[in-house]
Design an enzyme around this catalytic site. Structure first.
Site, mmCIF file in Angstrom:
data_model
loop_
_atom_site.group_PDB
_atom_site.id
_atom_site.type_symbol
_atom_site.label_atom_id
_atom_site.label_comp_id
_atom_site.label_asym_id
_atom_site.label_seq_id
_atom_site.Cartn_x
_atom_site.Cartn_y
_atom_site.Cartn_z
ATOM 1 N N SER B 129 0.813 -1.211 0.000
ATOM 2 C CA SER B 129 0.000 0.000 0.000
ATOM 3 C C SER B 129 0.849 1.263 0.000
ATOM 4 O O SER B 129 0.324 2.357 -0.144
ATOM 5 C CB SER B 129 -0.916 0.009 1.224
ATOM 6 O OG SER B 129 -0.142 -0.004 2.403
ATOM 7 N N LYS B 168 3.291 10.092 3.571
ATOM 8 C CA LYS B 168 3.157 11.159 2.582
ATOM 9 C C LYS B 168 3.915 12.401 3.039
ATOM 10 O O LYS B 168 4.102 12.633 4.237
ATOM 11 C CB LYS B 168 1.684 11.539 2.415
ATOM 12 C CG LYS B 168 0.809 10.472 1.777
ATOM 13 C CD LYS B 168 0.938 10.463 0.268
ATOM 14 C CE LYS B 168 -0.161 9.612 -0.363
ATOM 15 N NZ LYS B 168 -0.188 8.219 0.160
#
Lengths: 209, 209
Positions: B129, B168
DNA sequence: TTGTTTCAGGAACAAGTGTATCAGAAGAGT
DNA sequence: ACTCTTCTGATACACTTGTTCCTGAAACAA
């Protein structure tokens, strides 16, 4: 149960912290100050005990010579950072004698990362040509210099006709070599055996942020 | 070209070997003896130069306090591997008291990787992921446990509404937070500030093969 | 009790050691 | 030649530091 809450272990802990913080060993008086002991002789006494019990080692009459036996020199290997790896340029394979010459930089890695292997060097990745191996611009690949790898191992290969370097899992098949990207969603490539030159085996990738 | 084959580097080498052999630093006079220098003052002179040039560090008036700057990063820290990081499950943020409890495993890393930071732990990545951060299944991410990060830093964030964790680059914008994948070809995502929970800052990624 | 062991405190000595100062030699550049 | 920087040499001072010697308290065992 010791009388006081063990001066001895307090001294040991103080030595540990002192070494971590200062980088060299404390003196008898440093310890006295740090452990609320009023006089060097008491520290001296405990240090003698600690040495007898094998916790520390000292050289007589040498200042700041306390060494913690538990800090057995951990295996740190210095891995030379020999240059960059980029799509268009060949991997700078080190000459045998260049291991001792001063590299661009040196990485200090524990045996956990180098797996205690020999003939290891590091390259910094330039560009995004290796994204299919999950390797980004600026990453560092650790390579073991060997000319043959097992099937399925990630290898640094030089594609002669393409004049290109890449990191791929290598599989020998009948009459051809399959290069499989680490990214499973991507398609393999096929080459004639003489087109592919294995430069080394990738044993680790690391990214410092 | 220096007159002699550089007394300075001879001194540096002597210090290296002395440290390796004895475990503590040499004195000015040790160096003089070991490098065939007849007097402490010459050694003192060169040590001052070496310190100015950033090769060594000394504490004034402290015996045997010479430290090699090149070995500053040698300190091994033991980083607890606290579990796995997967898309669907929250990051196992360590409880303050669990630092001392036995983790699943322990990584030994040099300061070069941990950057001598505090409150560091490691997580093994499960699943694919995080490919948009160039992180593959099985990689290990080193995380510093802080609740706020600078704009542009790679953070481990928990997306409350999605019940999902991701890595992120984080940017605060007016009224919203932009999460930018490390992979520049991919599109950013936008969230309300209260939806995003920063779990830590990614300081390194490593992949053992 | 008595003796023994362990630990704490104080003081002082002798050697180890960082450092300052002065003087001078050796190159490099002008 | 001259100056300037870099390096070497010798000596001396003052502080740091390992070490010893003494005294004494507290715990423990016989």
């Amino acid at each position: 149960m010791p009388r006081v809450s063990d001066t001895r272990s307090r001294i040991l802990n103080f030595i540990r912290h002192f070494l971590d913080r200062r980088g060299y060993a404390p003196t008898v008086r440093d310890i006295a100050r740090g452990c609320n002991i009023s006089t060097p002789s008491v520290v001296q006494y405990h240090l003698n005990m600690l040495e007898e019990q094998g916790f520390i080692r000292r050289d007589p009459a040498v200042f700041r010579s306390i060494q913690l036996v538990e800090r057995k020199r951990e295996a740190i290997s210095r891995v030379p950072l020999l240059g960059t790896i980029a799509a268009g340029s060949p991997i700078p394979v080190p000459a045998p004698d260049s291991w001792t010459t001063t590299p661009e930089e040196t990485l200090q890695l524990t045996g956990e990362l180098t797996q205690d292997k020999k003939d290891i060097y590091a390259l910094r990745v330039k560009g995004t040509s290796l994204v299919d191996a999950f390797v980004d611009d600026g990453d560092i690949v650790i390579i073991q210099q060997i000319t043959t790898v097992e099937d399925g191992e990630l290898a640094a290969v030089w594609l002669k006709t393409r004049q290109e370097v890449t990191l791929k899992k290598i599989y020998r098949e009948k009459g051809r070599i399959r290069l499989q990207p680490a990214n499973k969603t991507m398609q393999p490539m096929y080459f004639a055996p003489e087109e592919v030159e294995v430069q080394g085996k990738v044993i680790a990738v690391l990214r410092k942020l």
